[in-house]
Design an enzyme around this catalytic site. Structure first.
Site: not given
Length: 308
Positions: A155-156
Site C-alpha cells: 500500500h503506497c
C-alpha cells in the site's frame, strides 16, 4: 487480556485511518514538488534563455522539450496509479480446479480459515477471515484499504492506493519517469546550485534564487531515493514476484511463478512493445494474458504444490 486486545485493535484502526488521510497530503506534496521544479526550470531559467540566442537558446530548447515530455509521462503514470483499481476479488469468485490433479491453492497463514467441505479438492483453498471470501492466488488483504487486493505488492501512501495486479505497471512507470525527470532537473540546475557558493553574482530576485535552490535539493533527494526503489522493483519483476511474496519466500530458492526474465517482464508490461513505456495495455494482451487481470497466473508444473 481482552482489554489489551481491544486497545491494540483500536490503535491499528487509527493507524490505517491516518494512512488514508496522509495520502491526500502526499498527492499535494508531489504536485508541490512539480510546481517548484516547473517554476525554477521553465519560468525562471530556461524559458527566458530561449530568447538569448546562440548555444544558450539551443540548450534551453532541449532542456524544455525533455522536461515537458517527461513531465507529461510522469503525471500520466502517476494519476493512472492513483485512479486505477489494483484489482479486487469478484463477489462470485471460485478457484479454478484441475480435475485430473485436484489442484488448488492451499490454506496457509494465520489470516486463513478452514473451509467446511466434503470435497477433497477444496482442502487447499485460501480463505480470508477478514473479507469472508475465498482468495485467488497471490492475493493478500490490505488493512489500509480494508479488502483483499489481487497480486498486492504494497500500500503506497504516495498514490493513496494499493499497488496490485492492475496498476503495478503504472507504478513502475511512475518511478521510471520520476527518476528521469528529477535527474534532468538536478543536472539542469546544478550550475546554478554551485553558483550559490561561489563569489560571482547571480541574476534573479532572492525568491527566485531560493526556489531554484529548493528545487535542486528536492529533486536530488527524490532522484536518489527513487533510484534505489526502482532497482529493488526491477529485481522483483525479473523474478516475477512482489514485495510481499519476496518476504514470504525468502527461504525458498525456487519460485513457482518464475518463468524466465523475458516472460516475467511480459507478465507485468505485456507483450506489445508499443505499450511498454505508457500506462496502458493493448486489447490483445488484456484478452489473452489473464495475469494482467490478476486472477490467473502461469506457473511451473513441477512447483505447483508450492505454498504462498
Amino acid at each position: 487480556m481482552y482489554r489489551s486486545g481491544a486497545v491494540m485493535a483500536w490503535n491499528v484502526f487509527r493507524f490505517c485511518t491516518a494512512l488514508r488521510g496522509l495520502g491526500s497530503v502526499m498527492i499535494l506534496l508531489v504536485l508541490g514538488v512539480v510546481g517548484v521544479s516547473y517554476y525554477a526550470v521553465v519560468l525562471s531559467i530556461y524559458g527566458p534563455a530561449l530568447t538569448s540566442g546562440g548555444l544558450d537558446s539551443f540548450i534551453a530548447l532541449v532542456v524544455l522539450v525533455l522536461f515537458h515530455t517527461l513531465l507529461v509521462m510522469l503525471l500520466w503514470s502517476y494519476f493512472s496509479v492513483v485512479l486505477t483499481d489494483p484489482g479486487g476479488v469478484p463477489p462470485n469468485y471460485r478457484p479454478i480446479v484441475d480435475e485430473e490433479r485436484g489442484d488448488v491453492d492451499r490454506l496457509t497463514g494465520s489470516e486463513f480459515s478452514s473451509l467446511t467441505t466434503s470435497e477433497p479438492t477444496h482442502a487447499r483453498i485460501r480463505y480470508c477471515r477478514k473479507c469472508n471470501h475465498i482468495k485467488p492466488p497471490r492475493c493478500h488483504h490490505c488493512s489500509v484499504c480494508g479488502r483483499c487486493v489481487l497480486k498486492m505488492d504494497h500500500h503506497c501512501v504516495w498514490v493513496v492506493n494499493c499497488v496490485g495486479a492492475q496498476n503495478y505497471k503504472y507504478f513502475l512507470l511512475f518511478l521510471f519517469y520520476t527518476l528521469l525527470e528529477t535527474s534532468l532537473v538536478t543536472l539542469s540546475l546544478l550550475p546554478y546550485f554551485v553558483a550559490f557558493f561561489s563569489d560571482g553574482e547571480i541574476a534573479g530576485s532572492p525568491s527566485t534564487l531560493a526556489t531554484t535552490f529548493l528545487a535542486f535539493v528536492l529533486n536530488l533527494a527524490f532522484a536518489l531515493s527513487v533510484f534505489g526503489f526502482l532497482i529493488m522493483h526491477a529485481s522483483l519483476v525479473s523474478g516475477n514476484t512482489t514485495t510481499i511474496e519476496a518476504y514470504e519466500k525468502k527461504t525458498s530458492p525456487k519460485w513457482r511463478y518464475d518463468l524466465g526474465r523475458k516472460r516475467n517482464f511480459e507478465q507485468v508490461f505485456g507483450t506489445s512493445e508499443r505499450y511498454w513505456f505508457i500506462p496502458a495495455y493493448s486489447d490483445e494482451d488484456l484478452r489473452r494474458m489473464p495475469a494482467l487481470q490478476g486472477l490467473e497466473y502461469p506457473s511451473k508444473p513441477d512447483l505447483d504444490s508450492q505454498e504462498f
